[in-house]
Design an enzyme around this catalytic site. Structure first.
Site, short mmCIF file in Angstrom:
data_model
loop_
_atom_site.label_atom_id
_atom_site.label_comp_id
_atom_site.label_asym_id
_atom_site.label_seq_id
_atom_site.Cartn_x
_atom_site.Cartn_y
_atom_site.Cartn_z
N GLN A 73 0.83 -1.20 0.00
CA GLN A 73 0.00 0.00 0.00
C GLN A 73 0.87 1.26 0.00
O GLN A 73 1.74 1.41 0.85
CB GLN A 73 -0.91 0.00 1.22
CG GLN A 73 -1.93 -1.13 1.14
CD GLN A 73 -3.04 -0.97 2.15
OE1 GLN A 73 -2.79 -0.52 3.27
NE2 GLN A 73 -4.25 -1.33 1.77
N LYS A 107 14.64 7.69 -7.80
CA LYS A 107 14.64 7.70 -9.27
C LYS A 107 16.05 7.57 -9.83
O LYS A 107 16.99 8.14 -9.29
CB LYS A 107 14.01 9.00 -9.79
CG LYS A 107 12.69 9.32 -9.10
CD LYS A 107 11.98 10.51 -9.68
CE LYS A 107 10.83 10.92 -8.78
NZ LYS A 107 11.24 11.80 -7.66
N ASP A 157 9.13 11.06 -1.42
CA ASP A 157 9.54 11.00 -2.82
C ASP A 157 10.94 11.61 -2.95
O ASP A 157 11.13 12.79 -2.67
CB ASP A 157 8.56 11.76 -3.71
CG ASP A 157 8.97 11.62 -5.16
OD1 ASP A 157 8.69 10.55 -5.73
OD2 ASP A 157 9.60 12.54 -5.71
N PRO A 186 0.70 5.22 0.50
CA PRO A 186 -0.16 6.35 0.91
C PRO A 186 -0.24 7.36 -0.23
O PRO A 186 0.78 7.66 -0.86
CB PRO A 186 0.58 6.94 2.12
CG PRO A 186 1.50 5.86 2.60
CD PRO A 186 1.85 5.04 1.39
N GLY A 211 2.29 12.14 -0.27
CA GLY A 211 3.72 11.96 -0.03
C GLY A 211 4.41 13.30 0.11
O GLY A 211 3.87 14.34 -0.27
N LEU A 212 5.60 13.27 0.65
CA LEU A 212 6.41 14.49 0.77
C LEU A 212 7.35 14.59 -0.42
O LEU A 212 8.16 13.70 -0.65
CB LEU A 212 7.24 14.45 2.06
CG LEU A 212 8.22 15.62 2.22
CD1 LEU A 212 7.47 16.94 2.46
CD2 LEU A 212 9.21 15.37 3.35
N GLY A 213 7.24 15.68 -1.18
CA GLY A 213 8.19 15.94 -2.25
C GLY A 213 9.48 16.49 -1.66
O GLY A 213 9.43 17.32 -0.74
N HIS A 237 13.75 8.37 -14.18
CA HIS A 237 13.39 9.77 -13.93
C HIS A 237 12.87 10.48 -15.18
O HIS A 237 11.91 11.25 -15.12
CB HIS A 237 14.60 10.52 -13.36
CG HIS A 237 14.27 11.71 -12.53
ND1 HIS A 237 15.00 12.09 -11.43
CD2 HIS A 237 13.29 12.62 -12.64
CE1 HIS A 237 14.47 13.18 -10.91
NE2 HIS A 237 13.43 13.52 -11.63
#
Ligand code: A2P
Length: 316
Positions: free
Chosen positions: A11, A77, A43, A13, A16-18, A110
């Site tokens: 799973q 990435k 991320d 979420p 997310g935090l960039g 990326h």
């Protein structure tokens, strides 16, 4: 927290935090604070040049019992300079070393763009390698090998068009499971989103707030400012949200993942709270009308003179 459930039941979420543009010292504090607030999806990317700092934050968060590894979803990435198949695993191992992790939840290519190994960014078009020289399918095969080895649980694509994704889907042994692209009301990506839904790829929206903190060299003159658009302000006022929260709630209401960057504790909190908001259908319809095919991240870095890439070949 709303989640996307993969076919193996993992799973992710949606919120997310960039970490793109979180610079020296900022990334550590942002990640520690975000985890305390409740963020469970980070991320990252080697190109953001802050993975070692994020690794320090993760190490400290685990040591202090803020969170356990298994409770986190961590994406990173592969940078464009490591597209030759032999370069993929070493690039991933460097990311894992920097992040102080023994596996990633998700590893993305990326860009569908190759840069000469050893160069971080192209100084001229000659530093870019065409996709005939380094086919995306060969890079993908090396990512599949990393997945088989257990270094990453899922693999996916970023900044890919439908056509390039189709090419991967027809030749792959392990399917891409996530697509990360720019997405916000000015660039909704409706066609790509419905393609991903049909093909079983989760969808992550980057630059959801319009990335006003991008470095000047990649900012256009007279760019529209998403957070200041009258309609977004109006929806914010009518829903008791801030404009930033409207944009995050818009992405979540569409069922996509979203990775707003913030390095500010107050905005980290307000952004996280927005992930629990479902916008009214009337507001969704109003925001739908804002589509204008506008990219803040245009890919201009890859279309310098003498480059084998053009805007057309990049995005089609
Ligand atoms: P800051 O890090 O100081 O919070 P994007 O996610 O589209 O790349 O946008 C990131 C930019 O938006 C950063 O400049 C960030 O600044 C700012 N930002 C983050 N959250 C909000 C918010 N809720 N309202 C306004 N600006 C925000």
């Amino acid at each position: 927290m709303k989640v996307y459930t993969y076919s193996n039941r993992d799973q992710m979420p949606l919120m997310g935090l960039g970490t793109w543009k979180s610079n020296d010292g900022e990334a550590y504090r942002a990640v520690r604070e975000a985890i305390r607030i409740g963020y469970r999806h980070l991320d990252c990317a080697s190109r953001y040049e802050n993975e070692a700092e994020i690794g320090q934050a993760l190490g400290d968060a685990f040591a202090e019992g803020d969170v356990e590894r298994e409770q986190l979803w961590v994406t990173s990435k592969l940078w464009n300079n490591a597209h030759y198949p032999d370069d993929v695993r070493p690039a991933l191992v460097q990311t894992l070393t920097d992040l102080r992790l023994d596996y990633l939840d998700l590893y993305l290519m990326h860009w569908p763009v190759a840069i000469r190994p050893g160069m971080l960014m192209p100084a001229s078009g000659n530093d870019l390698l065409s996709l005939d020289i380094v086919p995306l399918s060969s890079t993908w095969q090396a990512m599949e090998a990393c997945c088989r080895e257990g270094l990453v649980r899922h693999i996916g694509l970023s900044n890919f068009s439908i056509s390039k994704t189709r090419d991967i889907l027809t030749t792959c042994q392990i399917r891409p499971e996530n697509m990360q692209v720019e997405s916000h009301p000015f660039m909704q990506q409706e066609e790509l989103l419905s393609f991903c839904q049909r093909q079983g790829l989760s969808f992550t929206a980057y630059s959801p707030l319009g990335s006003q903190d991008r470095p000047p060299r990649v900012r256009g003159v007279d760019e529209p400012v998403l957070l200041e658009h009258t309609l977004i302000r109006q929806v914010a006022q009518e829903s008791g949200l801030t404009p930033g929260q409207v944009l995050i709630a818009w992405a979540i209401t569409r069922g996509t993942s979203v990775i707003p960057k913030s390095a500010n504790p107050e905005r980290l909190r307000q952004n996280f709270a927005a992930a629990s908001v479902t916008l009214h259908p009337d507001h969704m319809a109003l925001l739908h009308g804002l589509e204008r095919g506008f990219r803040y991240v245009s890919g201009s870095l890859w279309t310098v003179p003498d480059s084998p890439y053009s805007f057309d070949s990049l995005w089609s």
